[in-house]
Design a protein around this motif. Sequence first.
Motif, PDB file in Angstrom:
ATOM      1  N   ALA A   1      39.530 145.598  22.176  1.00  0.00           N
ATOM      2  CA  ALA A   1      40.703 144.773  21.836  1.00  0.00           C
ATOM      3  C   ALA A   1      41.802 145.634  21.221  1.00  0.00           C
ATOM      4  CB  ALA A   1      40.289 143.657  20.878  1.00  0.00           C
ATOM      5  N   ALA A   2      41.405 146.586  20.384  1.00  0.00           N
ATOM      6  CA  ALA A   2      42.403 147.460  19.734  1.00  0.00           C
ATOM      7  C   ALA A   2      43.090 148.338  20.775  1.00  0.00           C
ATOM      8  CB  ALA A   2      41.722 148.311  18.665  1.00  0.00           C
ATOM      9  N   GLU A   3      42.334 148.796  21.751  1.00  0.00           N
ATOM     10  CA  GLU A   3      42.915 149.631  22.800  1.00  0.00           C
ATOM     11  C   GLU A   3      43.903 148.837  23.658  1.00  0.00           C
ATOM     12  OE1 GLU A   3      40.241 152.092  25.633  1.00  0.00           O
ATOM     13  OE2 GLU A   3      39.851 152.595  23.509  1.00  0.00           O
ATOM     14  N   ALA A   4      43.491 147.608  24.001  1.00  0.00           N
ATOM     15  CA  ALA A   4      44.347 146.776  24.860  1.00  0.00           C
ATOM     16  C   ALA A   4      45.603 146.313  24.123  1.00  0.00           C
ATOM     17  CB  ALA A   4      43.555 145.559  25.342  1.00  0.00           C
ATOM     18  N   PHE A   5      45.541 146.329  22.805  1.00  0.00           N
ATOM     19  CA  PHE A   5      46.657 145.788  22.006  1.00  0.00           C
ATOM     20  C   PHE A   5      47.970 146.514  22.278  1.00  0.00           C
ATOM     21  CE2 PHE A   5      49.012 145.776  17.852  1.00  0.00           C
ATOM     22  CZ  PHE A   5      49.482 144.473  17.967  1.00  0.00           C
ATOM     23  N   ARG A   6      47.895 147.851  22.392  1.00  0.00           N
ATOM     24  CA  ARG A   6      49.137 148.625  22.546  1.00  0.00           C
ATOM     25  C   ARG A   6      49.980 148.101  23.698  1.00  0.00           C
ATOM     26  NH1 ARG A   6      45.754 152.783  20.841  1.00  0.00           N
ATOM     27  NH2 ARG A   6      45.032 153.202  22.946  1.00  0.00           N
ATOM     28  N   ASP A   7      49.336 147.896  24.850  1.00  0.00           N
ATOM     29  CA  ASP A   7      50.114 147.477  26.011  1.00  0.00           C
ATOM     30  C   ASP A   7      50.436 145.980  25.993  1.00  0.00           C
ATOM     31  OD1 ASP A   7      51.348 148.467  28.430  1.00  0.00           O
ATOM     32  OD2 ASP A   7      50.074 146.956  29.395  1.00  0.00           O
ATOM     33  N   TRP A   8      49.497 145.188  25.516  1.00  0.00           N
ATOM     34  CA  TRP A   8      49.717 143.734  25.467  1.00  0.00           C
ATOM     35  C   TRP A   8      50.868 143.401  24.523  1.00  0.00           C
ATOM     36  CZ3 TRP A   8      48.953 139.879  28.425  1.00  0.00           C
ATOM     37  CH2 TRP A   8      48.911 138.564  27.958  1.00  0.00           C
ATOM     38  N   ARG A   9      50.930 144.116  23.438  1.00  0.00           N
ATOM     39  CA  ARG A   9      52.010 143.934  22.460  1.00  0.00           C
ATOM     40  C   ARG A   9      53.369 144.211  23.099  1.00  0.00           C
ATOM     41  NH1 ARG A   9      55.180 146.597  18.905  1.00  0.00           N
ATOM     42  NH2 ARG A   9      54.977 146.109  16.675  1.00  0.00           N
ATOM     43  N   ALA A  10      53.387 145.225  24.001  1.00  0.00           N
ATOM     44  CA  ALA A  10      54.649 145.625  24.631  1.00  0.00           C
ATOM     45  C   ALA A  10      55.000 144.741  25.823  1.00  0.00           C
ATOM     46  CB  ALA A  10      54.550 147.084  25.071  1.00  0.00           C
ATOM     47  N   THR A  11      54.059 143.949  26.292  1.00  0.00           N
ATOM     48  CA  THR A  11      54.330 143.057  27.428  1.00  0.00           C
ATOM     49  C   THR A  11      55.290 141.962  26.962  1.00  0.00           C
ATOM     50  OG1 THR A  11      52.092 143.459  28.220  1.00  0.00           O
ATOM     51  CG2 THR A  11      53.228 141.535  29.128  1.00  0.00           C
ATOM     52  N   PRO A  12      56.404 141.750  27.676  1.00  0.00           N
ATOM     53  CA  PRO A  12      57.337 140.708  27.220  1.00  0.00           C
ATOM     54  C   PRO A  12      56.638 139.353  27.095  1.00  0.00           C
ATOM     55  CG  PRO A  12      58.332 142.049  28.946  1.00  0.00           C
ATOM     56  CD  PRO A  12      56.891 142.470  28.858  1.00  0.00           C
ATOM     57  N   ALA A  13      56.961 138.652  26.035  1.00  0.00           N
ATOM     58  CA  ALA A  13      56.288 137.364  25.775  1.00  0.00           C
ATOM     59  C   ALA A  13      56.394 136.399  26.962  1.00  0.00           C
ATOM     60  CB  ALA A  13      56.824 136.739  24.495  1.00  0.00           C
ATOM     61  N   PRO A  14      57.541 136.313  27.669  1.00  0.00           N
ATOM     62  CA  PRO A  14      57.564 135.411  28.840  1.00  0.00           C
ATOM     63  C   PRO A  14      56.549 135.818  29.905  1.00  0.00           C
ATOM     64  CG  PRO A  14      59.787 135.937  28.153  1.00  0.00           C
ATOM     65  CD  PRO A  14      58.874 136.848  27.375  1.00  0.00           C
ATOM     66  N   LYS A  15      56.277 137.122  30.023  1.00  0.00           N
ATOM     67  CA  LYS A  15      55.241 137.578  30.982  1.00  0.00           C
ATOM     68  C   LYS A  15      53.854 137.130  30.494  1.00  0.00           C
ATOM     69  CE  LYS A  15      57.416 139.642  34.164  1.00  0.00           C
ATOM     70  NZ  LYS A  15      57.547 138.738  35.267  1.00  0.00           N
ATOM     71  N   ARG A  16      53.639 137.251  29.201  1.00  0.00           N
ATOM     72  CA  ARG A  16      52.367 136.760  28.655  1.00  0.00           C
ATOM     73  C   ARG A  16      52.248 135.258  28.947  1.00  0.00           C
ATOM     74  NH1 ARG A  16      53.637 140.299  23.690  1.00  0.00           N
ATOM     75  NH2 ARG A  16      54.262 138.403  22.590  1.00  0.00           N
ATOM     76  N   GLY A  17      53.379 134.579  28.831  1.00  0.00           N
ATOM     77  CA  GLY A  17      53.396 133.138  29.108  1.00  0.00           C
ATOM     78  C   GLY A  17      53.024 132.825  30.554  1.00  0.00           C
ATOM     79  N   GLU A  18      53.467 133.676  31.476  1.00  0.00           N
ATOM     80  CA  GLU A  18      53.123 133.431  32.894  1.00  0.00           C
ATOM     81  C   GLU A  18      51.617 133.482  33.100  1.00  0.00           C
ATOM     82  OE1 GLU A  18      55.267 136.160  35.437  1.00  0.00           O
ATOM     83  OE2 GLU A  18      57.185 135.454  34.602  1.00  0.00           O
ATOM     84  N   LEU A  19      50.977 134.430  32.419  1.00  0.00           N
ATOM     85  CA  LEU A  19      49.516 134.519  32.535  1.00  0.00           C
ATOM     86  C   LEU A  19      48.849 133.272  31.960  1.00  0.00           C
ATOM     87  CD1 LEU A  19      48.901 138.266  31.691  1.00  0.00           C
ATOM     88  CD2 LEU A  19      48.214 137.077  33.769  1.00  0.00           C
ATOM     89  N   LEU A  20      49.380 132.796  30.843  1.00  0.00           N
ATOM     90  CA  LEU A  20      48.806 131.579  30.257  1.00  0.00           C
ATOM     91  C   LEU A  20      48.994 130.386  31.190  1.00  0.00           C
ATOM     92  CD1 LEU A  20      49.531 131.533  26.428  1.00  0.00           C
ATOM     93  CD2 LEU A  20      47.658 132.549  27.676  1.00  0.00           C
ATOM     94  N   LEU A  21      50.172 130.322  31.811  1.00  0.00           N
ATOM     95  CA  LEU A  21      50.424 129.212  32.721  1.00  0.00           C
ATOM     96  C   LEU A  21      49.418 129.247  33.873  1.00  0.00           C
ATOM     97  CD1 LEU A  21      52.281 126.830  32.948  1.00  0.00           C
ATOM     98  CD2 LEU A  21      53.812 128.190  34.360  1.00  0.00           C
TER      99      LEU A  21
END
Length: 498
Positions: A54-74
């Motif tokens: 989780a700590a390793e994945a955090f670096r890139d996930w944090r930098a992913t624009p929130a609307p892109k994170r939202g697309e994955l949630l959708l």
Amino acid sequence: MSEASPEYGLFIGGRWETPDGARRFTTVNPATGEPVGSFVAGTAADVERAVRAAAEAFRDWRATPAPKRGELLLRAAEIFRRRKEELARIVTREMGKVISEGRGDVQESIDFVEYMAGEGRRLAGETVPSELRSKFCLTVRQPKGVVACITPWNFPTAIPNWKIAAALICGNTVVFKPASNTARCAAEVVRAYEEAGLPPGVLNFVTGSGAEVGHALVAHPTVRTVSFTGGVDTGRDVYVRGAEGLKMVHLELGGKNPVIALEDADLDLLIDGVLFGAFGTSGQRCTATSRLILHEAIYDEALERLTDRLDRFPVGDPLDPATGMGPVASADQERKILAYIEVGRREARLRYGGQKLTGGIYDRGHFIAPTIFETRHGTRISKEEIFGPVLSVLKAASFEEAVRIANDVDYGLSSSIYTRDIDRAFRAIDALEAGITYVNAPTIGAEVQLPFGGIKNTGNGGREAGSAAIEEFSEIKTVFIDFSHRLQKAQIDAESAA
Ligand code: UN1
């Protein structure tokens, strides 16, 4: 591996895996005793690997624009929608709630994940004026890092999603430890996010006991936030352990939720509400109606109508759409609830039910009759959380007395008043010591776009869901931007800035 009871591994760094020599445990259908799924009993070493992923994945996930994170949630929400019926049946088979409520559980997941997907385009901070010239002041939201989500069995898809979707949209990565007896529902939640295309390590899943997996997770120095829903004793333990590491610990614990019915209540509406509030989910909601405080003028009639309705309230196979109430969730639950019924028999008047159901299909599962005690305020059953289909009925001579009784418990999650008098409804909204108050509706059934949580021993001040979900899982950074090209001193130069 039987089709009906598949084997699951841990999900770490985007891969399902079964560690060498892992022990396993099985979940069991509380209505039939049949196995539902087989799971790895995780260890502290597994937690270590999950947190690292989780700590390793955090670096890139944090930098992913929130609307892109939202697309994955959708996309995840769409998967929950597509699989709703299948998942609802798994919820019912593994946890025992009736199938309409199994569907409700999954629907609550869909609603919340969709809602959080939209948050990807909000995640608002604030902008406020500076006291100085040529200076901007604003706040931005940042993720916390690796968060731990520890979830109960009573809403085995919805509550995990409340936590996971909110944590993810804010840019956190997650280690998820579910209640052991509903691990298959939890694993299926994880599979939906996997199918949605969540990058490896963003969501990790470690099954196993609280003593092993839970403790390791709460103690891990990389985990800065713990979100826990469950019983008050475990919650206190999680809080204390988290405090050692100065962590944020969000607790969502028990309730002893009252319905007050005044003399002008619509009795038909009241009885429908109390049946659903007290005996829906076999009383195993934090929000369940566990006390009915009746004005003395309607006491006899309301109670009579309630018991009449219970005579026609079918308890049985939760997959049968005609069933009103299924089993309780486990042997452990059965034991605890029956022990409280014994307490009730000693200190109060048993009005209805009061026993384990036996014979026919009942012998294969954990079925308890819907139970009503008439009691005075102050007895154990009128003050302690039972988390089962046991309703304490109390009498009050006035609105004031009803509110006093309602408030005189250690919990403060949900509450309700039935009245046609708008003044007294508003007075109750003000006076009831609870995080949630319903008017002319039972204590259960909160909607996801509003904050959920309570006061007193129900928690430690936080709220989940609604806009509060974002508060729970984000840090606020305050930003000052000075474009005056000179050193401006706040407080000191402010006077001459005019
Ligand atoms: C819980 O009981 O822990 O408000 C959650 C309700 C549901 C959620 C309950 N939407 O009853």
